[in-house]
Design an enzyme around this catalytic site. Structure first.
Site, PDB file in Angstrom:
ATOM      1  N   GLU A   1      30.383  -4.031 -41.079  1.00  0.00           N
ATOM      2  CA  GLU A   1      30.132  -3.344 -42.354  1.00  0.00           C
ATOM      3  C   GLU A   1      30.076  -1.854 -42.048  1.00  0.00           C
ATOM      4  O   GLU A   1      29.060  -1.344 -41.582  1.00  0.00           O
ATOM      5  CB  GLU A   1      28.819  -3.823 -42.979  1.00  0.00           C
ATOM      6  CG  GLU A   1      28.798  -5.285 -43.373  1.00  0.00           C
ATOM      7  CD  GLU A   1      29.686  -5.594 -44.548  1.00  0.00           C
ATOM      8  OE1 GLU A   1      30.229  -4.644 -45.146  1.00  0.00           O
ATOM      9  OE2 GLU A   1      29.848  -6.777 -44.873  1.00  0.00           O
TER      10      GLU A   1
ATOM     11  N   CYS B   1      26.172   3.498 -47.860  1.00  0.00           N
ATOM     12  CA  CYS B   1      27.591   3.249 -47.603  1.00  0.00           C
ATOM     13  C   CYS B   1      28.341   3.053 -48.911  1.00  0.00           C
ATOM     14  O   CYS B   1      29.561   3.231 -48.972  1.00  0.00           O
ATOM     15  CB  CYS B   1      27.774   2.047 -46.687  1.00  0.00           C
ATOM     16  SG  CYS B   1      26.897   0.578 -47.221  1.00  0.00           S
TER      17      CYS B   1
END
Length: 509
Positions: free
Chosen positions: A261, A295
């Site tokens: 990720e 993010c």
């Protein structure tokens, strides 16, 4: 500022790094945790040495056989108890997250709630680790597939979500029958120790092996130990694309499994048929929430020329209302960046925007004076840019929002959105059904997350979380993400009295 919380979770008594049960191990060099809120030292932490790592791997290896042999619903019961304990400690842990990381107290509470939610999800999933029944081409044969634990799962997490992302991995890995070893961010070690102690307490109360969950502290070298160790069945790593590429190469060399990720460069497309009020709310929260250190933070706003000035003016007005300061004060919208290095990166990015020809609409700066003594506070920036600028193509972990104008149909906007290396989160603001459906089609967003009339930030745990391209391709949290933590096996059972071969092959003796 959080002495009461640290004492309540018995963290101060272990700050030197002495292990207690399955808590954590640290006999290496000392690191200090400073709060970006006020610059005060929280504690000194002993990092994990290679000897500590060997001990942890030994305990994990011993525990994995015991844990895997416990029925999955019983494993789910342990995760349920962990979730209940988190409910009791939510205010305490939320405040620790807020103070050590710098996000608002509401976001700290929200992060703990994510932990609770994934525990609830995992409890149900523990009774639904389904395989498929498959019809065989051979008579009197039955086929099916099933899933088994990988064994040991290594988790490398980032500072921006110091507890939630670990819990996404841990809750699912545990109900799947794995044991976990966590390398938390060296920028938020207190959060990691707090979570590990809570889970360790639950394991101890159930007389379970301490090696089911372990914590390593230290810098990137500790993560490299996990990546290179062929005893680790899966390495789940969250962080920058640069870090993820290093992990991917190391794990691939030993033909291991990785779940990545990584970076995002997320955009909201705003078409002429967008609701302006909803657009502003989604864009502002996406751009400045967690001081732009998610993010999924909104980096780019791709706006049609017909409404460009209206959107720009509305955003400028909204930014004037933002309050910056101590994140534990509910009146403030924005807290600090994680450290002074992040501030320097932010300031360099603004200068790069100017060098490439961008126009600063709202110019941010480093804040000084009373209430900003830590040196980690900045004000957010809005800049008019072109999508191809090198700085725009790069993820900057800070509250900088890039305005990009388009003039054609929504396909032009989609092309701009997709023209970056990252592919995590995306959104479109429109009341036009055709535009929305095109955005969600295979001709639309190339991101792992694509939203309509909500922003890029703030995913729920029920859906699989992750992205494509340089975001890494991993999926965590909901949907069928549990399968990443297991190995798949196909089984064929012959209950006849002869042995027919597949594809009609004849082999007579």
């Amino acid at each position: 500022m959080i002495e009461k919380e640290l004492k309540a979770l018995d963290i101060l008594s272990t700050h030197a790094g002495t292990s207690s049960g399955s808590t954590w191990f640290g006999s290496g060099e000392q690191i200090k945790s400073y709060s970006p809120v006020d610059g005060q030292k929280i504690a000194e932490i002993s990092t994990s040495s290679q000897d500590d790592y060997k001990t942890i791997l030994q305990r994990a290896t011993e525990a994995k056989a015991i844990w895997a042999n416990i029925p999955a619903p019983k494993r789910g019961e342990i995760v349920r108890q962990f979730g209940e304990r988190l409910r009791e400690l939510k205010p305490l842990l939320g405040k620790i997250v807020s103070y050590e990381m710098g996000k608002s107290y509401q976001e700290g509470l929200g992060e703990v709630q994510e932990m609770i939610d994934i525990c609830d999800f995992a409890v149900g999933q523990s009774r639904q680790l389904y395989g498929n029944t498959i019809h065989s081409e051979r008579p009197s044969h039955r086929m099916y597939d099933q899933y088994h634990p990988l064994g040991i799962v290594g988790i490398i997490s980032a500072f921006n979500f110091p507890v939630a992302v670990w819990s996404w991995n841990t809750a699912l890995a545990l109900i799947c029958g794995n044991v976990v070893i966590w390398k938390g961010s060296e920028k938020t070690p207190i959060c990691a120790i707090a979570c590990q102690k809570i889970l360790a307490e639950v394991l101890k109360n159930n007389e379970l092996p301490e090696g089911i969950s372990s914590l390593l502290t230290g810098d990137s070298s500790v993560g490299k130990w996990l990546a290179a160790d062929n005893r680790i069945g899966l390495v789940s790593a969250t962080g920058s694309t640069r870090m993820g590429k290093e992990v991917a190469v190391t794990v691939a060399k030993r033909l291991g499994k990785s779940l990545l990720e990584l970076g995002g460069n997320n955009a909201i497309i705003v078409t002429p048929e967008a609701d302006l009020k909803m657009t502003v709310i989604g864009a502002v929260f996406g751009a400045v929430g967690t001081a732009g250190q998610r993010c999924t933070s909104t980096r780019r706003l791709i706006v049609h020329e017909k409404i460009y000035n209206a959107v720009k003016n509305a955003l400028t007005d909204a930014y004037k209302q933002l309050k910056i300061g101590n994140p534990l004060d509910s009146k403030n919208h924005i807290g600090p960046l994680i450290d002074k290095e992040a501030v320097s990166m932010y300031l360099r990015a603004i200068e790069e925007v100017k060098k490439e020809g961008g126009q600063i609409i709202v110019e941010g700066k480093q804040l000084t004076g009373p209430n900003y003594e830590s040196g980690c506070y900045v004000s957010p920036t809005i800049a008019e840019v072109e999508n191809h600028y090198a700085i725009v193509q790069t993820e900057t972990f800070a509250p900088i929002l890039y305005l990009i104008k388009y003039s054609g149909d929504v396909q032009e906007a989609i092309k701009l959105q997709n023209s970056v290396a990252q592919g995590l989160s995306s959104a479109i603001m429109t009341n036009n059904l055709r535009e929305a459906e095109l955005f969600l089609s295979q001709k639309g967003s190339d991101c792992g997350i694509a939203n309509v009339n909500i922003g890029t930030s703030g995913a729920e745990i029920g859906g699989a979380f992750g992205g494509e391209k340089e975001t890494g391709g991993g999926r965590e949290s909901g949907s069928d993400a549990w399968k990443a933590y297991m190995r798949r096996q196909t089984n064929t059972i012959n209950y006849s009295d002869n042995l027919p071969l597949a594809q009609g092959i004849q082999f007579d003796l």
